[in-house]
Each structure stands twice: as structure tokens, then as C-alpha cells.
Design an enzyme around this catalytic site. Structure first.
Site, PDB file in Angstrom:
ATOM      1  N   HIS A  32       0.837  -1.194   0.019  1.00  0.00           N
ATOM      2  CA  HIS A  32       0.092   0.114  -0.023  1.00  0.00           C
ATOM      3  C   HIS A  32       0.923   1.037   0.042  1.00  0.00           C
ATOM      4  CE1 HIS A  32      -3.588   2.198   0.500  1.00  0.00           C
ATOM      5  NE2 HIS A  32      -3.175   2.916   1.623  1.00  0.00           N
ATOM      6  N   HIS A  44      -3.511   8.749   1.502  1.00  0.00           N
ATOM      7  CA  HIS A  44      -3.596   7.723   0.754  1.00  0.00           C
ATOM      8  C   HIS A  44      -4.819   7.503   0.243  1.00  0.00           C
ATOM      9  CE1 HIS A  44      -5.116   5.078   3.906  1.00  0.00           C
ATOM     10  NE2 HIS A  44      -5.164   5.930   4.522  1.00  0.00           N
ATOM     11  N   CYS A 127      -3.382   3.001  -5.160  1.00  0.00           N
ATOM     12  CA  CYS A 127      -2.734   3.875  -4.287  1.00  0.00           C
ATOM     13  C   CYS A 127      -1.274   4.163  -4.667  1.00  0.00           C
ATOM     14  CB  CYS A 127      -2.808   3.125  -3.001  1.00  0.00           C
ATOM     15  SG  CYS A 127      -1.966   1.588  -2.892  1.00  0.00           S
TER      16      CYS A 127
END
Length: 177
Positions: A32, A44, A127
Site C-alpha cells: 500500500h 492515501h 494507491c
């Protein structure tokens, strides 16, 4: 409360982060990504709570968390430790060798403007694409690039093995005549 190794590692990293740094949060099958914007905050791209349907499987816009699929996500500003929970985060400005980062003030300004619901696509806007866009003004995911490269090489390998088996079978058949 006892601190885990991850907590100690992440606390040390947090002290070293500078505004605008890309932060990678390694998970089991993927990483991530977010951008550090100061004051212990990460911006994010993350899943939309409670959204999703099986239609996303055929929509071309896939995001899956625990088997629930989404085609939308949220840009959120959250506490670094909440995002890092369960992993050892790392600063990863590795794309700096190819792209010139924007000024940290510009990164934070852009990040704050983008907070809220946004489209998501695991291949074209995930992301990592989002974090790279904030830092470099370029959507780029090395994870997607590596997965695509692996798929191409895997396909070539399967095709090569199939061709070799076909040639071997054809040669064996001709010898037996």
C-alpha cells in the site's frame, strides 16, 4: 502497553520522514502507498467503506479488500500508525531517479484538494499511482509494471513449452512412421 517491533521501527521511520516522502506499507501480496504530509499524517487512497458489488468484477475498475470489490475509493488523511498497522513501513522515493519531485508545499496542497471520493482501478489508478501523482505529477505503479511483465514472461514461457512439446510430439510421430 508493550510496543511491537513494527511499532518501534515505524516510530523511528516517522522521525526521519520529510513532507512529500512516498511511504510504502508492505502487505502480504502487495504494498500500500501513501504520501507523508507532516504532523504524523499520511494521505492515501483507500477503500470506500461499505461500497462495492459483484458488478465491479466485470467493470474493469477493480478494488478488492477481504473479497469485497469496489470501483471507488477515498483519498484520506490519516494517522501514520493507523495506516502502518501490522507492517514495517518504509520511505520509498525510488522514482526520484526518473522523475523530479514537486515542491513539498505543492504536494500537500494537491493532496488536501483531493480528499474525498475518487475513482479506482487496480491497473490504471491504484494507491501507488495516486501517491506518485502527488509527488511527481505522474501516475506510475511499479507493482503493476512488474505484474504485467511477469504475465508477459509467464505467457511466453507457457507458449514456448507448448511449442516445444508440439515439436517433440511431431518429431516422435514422424520417426515412428
Amino acid at each position: 502497553m508493550a510496543s511491537t517491533y513494527e511499532d518501534l521501527h515505524n516510530a523511528a521511520l516517522l522521525r526521519e520522514l520529510e513532507v512529500g516522502d512516498l511511504v510504502e506499507f508492505p502487505r502480504a501480496l502487495y504494498s500500500h502507498w501513501g504520501v507523508y504530509i507532516g504532523n504524523q499524517h499520511i494521505v492515501h487512497l483507500t477503500g470506500v467503506d461499505g461500497a462495492g458489488s459483484m458488478d465491479a468484477l466485470t467493470s474493469g475498475s477493480l478494488f478488492s479488500v477481504c473479497g469485497v470489490t469496489f470501483d471507488k475509493a477515498w483519498v484520506k488523511i490519516e494517522d501514520f500508525f493507523k495506516v502502518a498497522k501490522g507492517c514495517q513501513a518504509k520511505r520509498n522515493n525510488g522514482k526520484d531517479h526518473v522523475c523530479r519531485p514537486l515542491h513539498p508545499h505543492e504536494i500537500v496542497k494537491r493532496a488536501k484538494k483531493m480528499v474525498g471520493e475518487i475513482g479506482y482501478n487496480v491497473l490504471w489508478y491504484n494507491c501507488e499511482h495516486f501517491a506518485a501523482f502527488l509527488r511527481y505529477d505522474r501516475k506510475w505503479s511499479e507493482q503493476v509494471d512488474k505484474a504485467a511483465e511477469t504475465a508477459v514472461w509467464g505467457g511466453a514461457l507457457v507458449a514456448g513449452i507448448g511449442t516445444a512439446i508440439g515439436l517433440f510430439a511431431s518429431t516422435s510421430k514422424n520417426k515412428n512412421k
